[in-house]
Design an enzyme around this catalytic site. Structure first.
Site, PDB file in Angstrom:
ATOM      1  N   GLY A 138       2.339  -4.963   2.220  1.00  0.00           N
ATOM      2  CA  GLY A 138       1.651  -6.027   1.491  1.00  0.00           C
ATOM      3  C   GLY A 138       1.905  -5.980  -0.012  1.00  0.00           C
ATOM      4  O   GLY A 138       1.756  -6.996  -0.707  1.00  0.00           O
ATOM      5  N   SER A 139       2.286  -4.817  -0.524  1.00  0.00           N
ATOM      6  CA  SER A 139       2.572  -4.703  -1.960  1.00  0.00           C
ATOM      7  C   SER A 139       4.064  -4.870  -2.243  1.00  0.00           C
ATOM      8  O   SER A 139       4.462  -4.962  -3.414  1.00  0.00           O
ATOM      9  CB  SER A 139       2.129  -3.336  -2.495  1.00  0.00           C
ATOM     10  OG  SER A 139       0.759  -3.165  -2.305  1.00  0.00           O
ATOM     11  N   LYS A 171       0.182   7.434   7.622  1.00  0.00           N
ATOM     12  CA  LYS A 171      -0.019   7.929   6.254  1.00  0.00           C
ATOM     13  C   LYS A 171      -0.690   9.303   6.260  1.00  0.00           C
ATOM     14  O   LYS A 171      -0.318  10.195   5.502  1.00  0.00           O
ATOM     15  CB  LYS A 171      -0.842   6.920   5.429  1.00  0.00           C
ATOM     16  CG  LYS A 171      -0.046   5.647   5.102  1.00  0.00           C
ATOM     17  CD  LYS A 171      -0.806   4.701   4.190  1.00  0.00           C
ATOM     18  CE  LYS A 171       0.059   3.468   3.914  1.00  0.00           C
ATOM     19  NZ  LYS A 171      -0.580   2.461   3.076  1.00  0.00           N
ATOM     20  N   SER A 187       1.694  -0.982  -5.863  1.00  0.00           N
ATOM     21  CA  SER A 187       1.062  -0.406  -4.679  1.00  0.00           C
ATOM     22  C   SER A 187      -0.424  -0.709  -4.811  1.00  0.00           C
ATOM     23  O   SER A 187      -1.063  -0.234  -5.757  1.00  0.00           O
ATOM     24  CB  SER A 187       1.287   1.105  -4.625  1.00  0.00           C
ATOM     25  OG  SER A 187       0.390   1.684  -3.704  1.00  0.00           O
ATOM     26  N   ARG A 207      -2.886  -6.245   2.058  1.00  0.00           N
ATOM     27  CA  ARG A 207      -2.259  -7.536   2.383  1.00  0.00           C
ATOM     28  C   ARG A 207      -3.151  -8.720   2.055  1.00  0.00           C
ATOM     29  O   ARG A 207      -2.682  -9.858   1.972  1.00  0.00           O
ATOM     30  CB  ARG A 207      -1.834  -7.560   3.854  1.00  0.00           C
ATOM     31  CG  ARG A 207      -2.971  -7.447   4.834  1.00  0.00           C
ATOM     32  CD  ARG A 207      -2.445  -7.189   6.228  1.00  0.00           C
ATOM     33  NE  ARG A 207      -3.510  -7.115   7.232  1.00  0.00           N
ATOM     34  CZ  ARG A 207      -4.329  -6.082   7.404  1.00  0.00           C
ATOM     35  NH1 ARG A 207      -4.229  -5.010   6.630  1.00  0.00           N
ATOM     36  NH2 ARG A 207      -5.247  -6.095   8.354  1.00  0.00           N
ATOM     37  N   SER A 216      -3.042   0.314  -3.180  1.00  0.00           N
ATOM     38  CA  SER A 216      -3.873   1.529  -3.203  1.00  0.00           C
ATOM     39  C   SER A 216      -3.468   2.453  -4.358  1.00  0.00           C
ATOM     40  O   SER A 216      -4.267   3.223  -4.856  1.00  0.00           O
ATOM     41  CB  SER A 216      -3.713   2.299  -1.894  1.00  0.00           C
ATOM     42  OG  SER A 216      -2.356   2.708  -1.759  1.00  0.00           O
ATOM     43  N   THR A 259       0.954   4.961  -2.259  1.00  0.00           N
ATOM     44  CA  THR A 259       2.032   4.840  -1.274  1.00  0.00           C
ATOM     45  C   THR A 259       3.217   5.700  -1.684  1.00  0.00           C
ATOM     46  O   THR A 259       3.753   5.540  -2.790  1.00  0.00           O
ATOM     47  CB  THR A 259       2.405   3.349  -1.103  1.00  0.00           C
ATOM     48  OG1 THR A 259       1.268   2.709  -0.520  1.00  0.00           O
ATOM     49  CG2 THR A 259       3.613   3.149  -0.230  1.00  0.00           C
ATOM     50  N   GLU A 316       0.032  -7.172  11.608  1.00  0.00           N
ATOM     51  CA  GLU A 316      -1.146  -6.422  11.166  1.00  0.00           C
ATOM     52  C   GLU A 316      -2.478  -7.095  11.525  1.00  0.00           C
ATOM     53  O   GLU A 316      -3.448  -6.410  11.842  1.00  0.00           O
ATOM     54  CB  GLU A 316      -1.085  -6.176   9.653  1.00  0.00           C
ATOM     55  CG  GLU A 316       0.047  -5.239   9.264  1.00  0.00           C
ATOM     56  CD  GLU A 316       0.113  -4.992   7.776  1.00  0.00           C
ATOM     57  OE1 GLU A 316      -0.838  -4.444   7.213  1.00  0.00           O
ATOM     58  OE2 GLU A 316       1.142  -5.364   7.160  1.00  0.00           O
ATOM     59  N   HIS A 367      25.512 -16.693  13.055  1.00  0.00           N
ATOM     60  CA  HIS A 367      26.657 -15.828  13.362  1.00  0.00           C
ATOM     61  C   HIS A 367      26.292 -14.764  14.399  1.00  0.00           C
ATOM     62  O   HIS A 367      27.092 -13.858  14.634  1.00  0.00           O
ATOM     63  CB  HIS A 367      27.176 -15.187  12.068  1.00  0.00           C
ATOM     64  CG  HIS A 367      27.601 -16.214  11.063  1.00  0.00           C
ATOM     65  ND1 HIS A 367      28.881 -16.723  11.006  1.00  0.00           N
ATOM     66  CD2 HIS A 367      26.901 -16.880  10.118  1.00  0.00           C
ATOM     67  CE1 HIS A 367      28.948 -17.635  10.048  1.00  0.00           C
ATOM     68  NE2 HIS A 367      27.756 -17.746   9.491  1.00  0.00           N
TER      69      HIS A 367
HETATM   70  C1  F6R Z   1      -2.348  -3.008   4.601  1.00  0.00           C
HETATM   71  C2  F6R Z   1      -0.982  -3.453   4.355  1.00  0.00           C
HETATM   72  C3  F6R Z   1       0.116  -2.440   4.302  1.00  0.00           C
HETATM   73  C4  F6R Z   1       0.166  -1.788   2.898  1.00  0.00           C
HETATM   74  C5  F6R Z   1       1.289  -0.745   2.827  1.00  0.00           C
HETATM   75  C6  F6R Z   1       1.461  -0.151   1.443  1.00  0.00           C
HETATM   76  O1  F6R Z   1      -3.237  -4.075   4.372  1.00  0.00           O
HETATM   77  O2  F6R Z   1      -0.751  -4.615   4.222  1.00  0.00           O
HETATM   78  O3  F6R Z   1       1.319  -3.092   4.600  1.00  0.00           O
HETATM   79  O4  F6R Z   1       0.377  -2.783   1.926  1.00  0.00           O
HETATM   80  O5  F6R Z   1       1.025   0.280   3.745  1.00  0.00           O
HETATM   81  O6  F6R Z   1       0.233   0.274   0.928  1.00  0.00           O
HETATM   82  P1  F6R Z   1      -0.159  -0.158  -0.556  1.00  0.00           P
HETATM   83  O7  F6R Z   1      -0.157  -1.662  -0.551  1.00  0.00           O
HETATM   84  O8  F6R Z   1      -1.496   0.413  -0.801  1.00  0.00           O
HETATM   85  O9  F6R Z   1       0.903   0.402  -1.438  1.00  0.00           O
END
Ligand code: F6R
Length: 314
Positions: A37-38, A309, A77, A129, A79, A82, A200, A216
Site C-alpha cells: 500500500g505504500s 513480518k 512506509s 492501504r 508504518s 517495512t 487484501e 504477445h
Molecule cells: C496493509 C497493506 C500492506 C502494507 C505493506 C507495507 O494495509 O496494504 O500492503 O502496505 O505490507 O507496509 P507499510 O505500508 O507499513 O510500509
C-alpha cells in the site's frame, strides 16, 4: 475505524498539506521506494510526473548501483517499519544520499530524525492501504501539485454514489471467479491497486496483465476454455491512451467476443489524468469491499502479512 467509514472518507484524504518543495530538474532521477500500500504511491507518482522525468519505483531491498548523490530518493512506509524500505534508506545513507521519508511513525521517522532528513508525517491509525489518499496528497504537494489534490477531492466527492453503484455491479460479476484485470500503460498502477485491494480486502486471488505486452503472450492463454471459464475479465483504460493502445483495446474486445466471453471495459472519468486515476482507484477499492461482503470476509485483517513480518523479525 471500520473499512466502510474509511472508504466513505477516501475523497476527504485529498487535502493540501504544507511540505517542503522539491524541483525535479535539480535531480538526475527519482527513486520511489515502498512496498504494498505504500509502494503503489510511487507508481502513481511516476505516471503523474510524466515521461520527462527519469523515475523508478523500487519494491525490493536493493538500491541500483547507478543511484548516486544526484538522485532524489523518496522512502514511503505507512508504518515506518517495512524492512525492504529501511534497507533502501540505510543503503542511500551509506552512499551519502539524504532521502525524503514519509510515514506515520516507526523506524523511518526515528532514523529521519537522527540523520536530519526531511520526514513527512501521515495521520496515525489506518491500515496502510486505506491511507493511499493521504500518501498521494503529501507526495503531490511535495512535487508542487497542490491543484491536483484539490480537484481530485471534489471529483471523487461528486462521483461517489455512481462509483459505489458501478462497483457493486462489478463485484457481483467477479464473485466465484478468478478476477483478471487488464490495463493500458496509463492505467497500469490502478490495475495493480485493484489486484492488491482484491487480495487484501476480499481475500481472494486476482491477476493483472497490461497492453501492449499482453498481446504477445496472455491472449494465447485464453485458448484454454477449461481455465478461462474460471475467470472474470475486466479492462481498465484511459481516454488519453495512445491511439495504437486504443486500437489494441478494440482488437482485444473482438477476440473476447469471438470466444464468447465477456470483457467488461471500464474507462476512467475526469478531465485530468489524476482525476481519472483516482476515479478508477476508488471504483476498485469499493469493488474489493463489496466482494469481501459477498465472500463474508472482514476486509480489514491481513493475518498472513502480519505472520510473514513477525517471522522475519524472529
Ligand atoms: C496493509 C497493506 C500492506 C502494507 C505493506 C507495507 O494495509 O496494504 O500492503 O502496505 O505490507 O507496509 P507499510 O505500508 O507499513 O510500509
Amino acid at each position: 475505524m471500520k473499512a466502510i467509514d474509511m472508504l466513505e472518507d477516501f475523497p476527504k484524504q485529498f487535502e493540501v498539506v504544507k511540505t517542503e518543495k522539491v524541483k525535479v530538474d535539480q535531480y538526475k532521477g527519482i527513486v520511489f521506494s515502498g512496498m504494498g500500500g505504500s509502494g503503489i504511491v510511487g507508481d502513481f507518482m511516476r505516471l503523474l510526473l510524466g515521461d520527462g522525468v527519469l523515475s523508478i519505483s523500487i519494491k525490493d531491498y536493493k538500491l541500483p548501483s547507478f543511484v548516486e548523490k544526484d538522485w532524489l530518493i523518496v522512502c514511503s512506509s505507512y508504518s515506518g517499519n517495512t524492512e525492504e524500505t529501511l534497507y533502501i534508506l540505510e543503503e542511500a545513507l551509506r552512499r551519502g544520499i539524504k532521502p525524503i521519508c514519509i510515514s506515520s511513525g516507526g523506524k523511518l521517522r526515528d532514523i529521519a530524525k537522527k540523520e536530519g532528513l526531511i520526514h513527512l508525517p501521515l495521520p496515525e491509525g489506518y491500515p496502510p492501504r486505506y491511507a493511499l489518499g493521504f500518501m498521494l496528497s503529501t507526495l503531490l504537494c511535495l512535487f508542487g501539485m497542490e491543484e491536483s489534490v484539490k480537484i481530485t477531492r471534489e471529483h471523487l466527492q461528486q462521483h461517489k454514489e455512481s462509483i459505489k453503484e458501478k462497483a457493486q455491479d462489478i463485484a457481483k460479476s467477479l464473485y466465484a471467479y478468478l478476477p483478471i484485470v487488464y490495463a493500458t500503460p496509463l492505467t497500469e498502477p490502478v490495475a495493480t491497486r485493484w489486484k492488491t485491494q482484491i487480495n487484501e480486502n476480499s481475500k481472494t486471488l486476482c491477476y493483472n496483465a497490461t497492453l501492449p505486452e499482453m498481446h504477445h503472450n496472455e491472449i494465447v492463454g485464453l485458448e484454454n476454455p477449461q481455465i478461462r471459464n474460471l475467470c472474470s475479465f475486466l479492462m481498465l483504460c484511459d481516454p488519453e491512451d495512445n491511439p495504437r493502445i486504443i486500437k489494441r483495446v478494440e482488437i482485444t474486445q473482438e477476440i473476447f467476443k469471438d470466444l464468447g466471453i465477456l470483457l467488461k471495459t471500464i474507462k476512467g472519468e475526469g478531465q485530468t489524468l489524476i482525476e481519472r486515476l483516482a476515479y478508477l482507484t476508488y471504483v476498485g477499492d469499493w469493488v474489493s469491499f463489496y466482494l469481501a461482503e459477498l465472500y463474508h470476509q472482514d476486509p480489514l485483517p491481513v493475518k498472513v502479512i502480519d505472520f510473514v513480518k513477525r517471522s522475519l523479525r524472529d
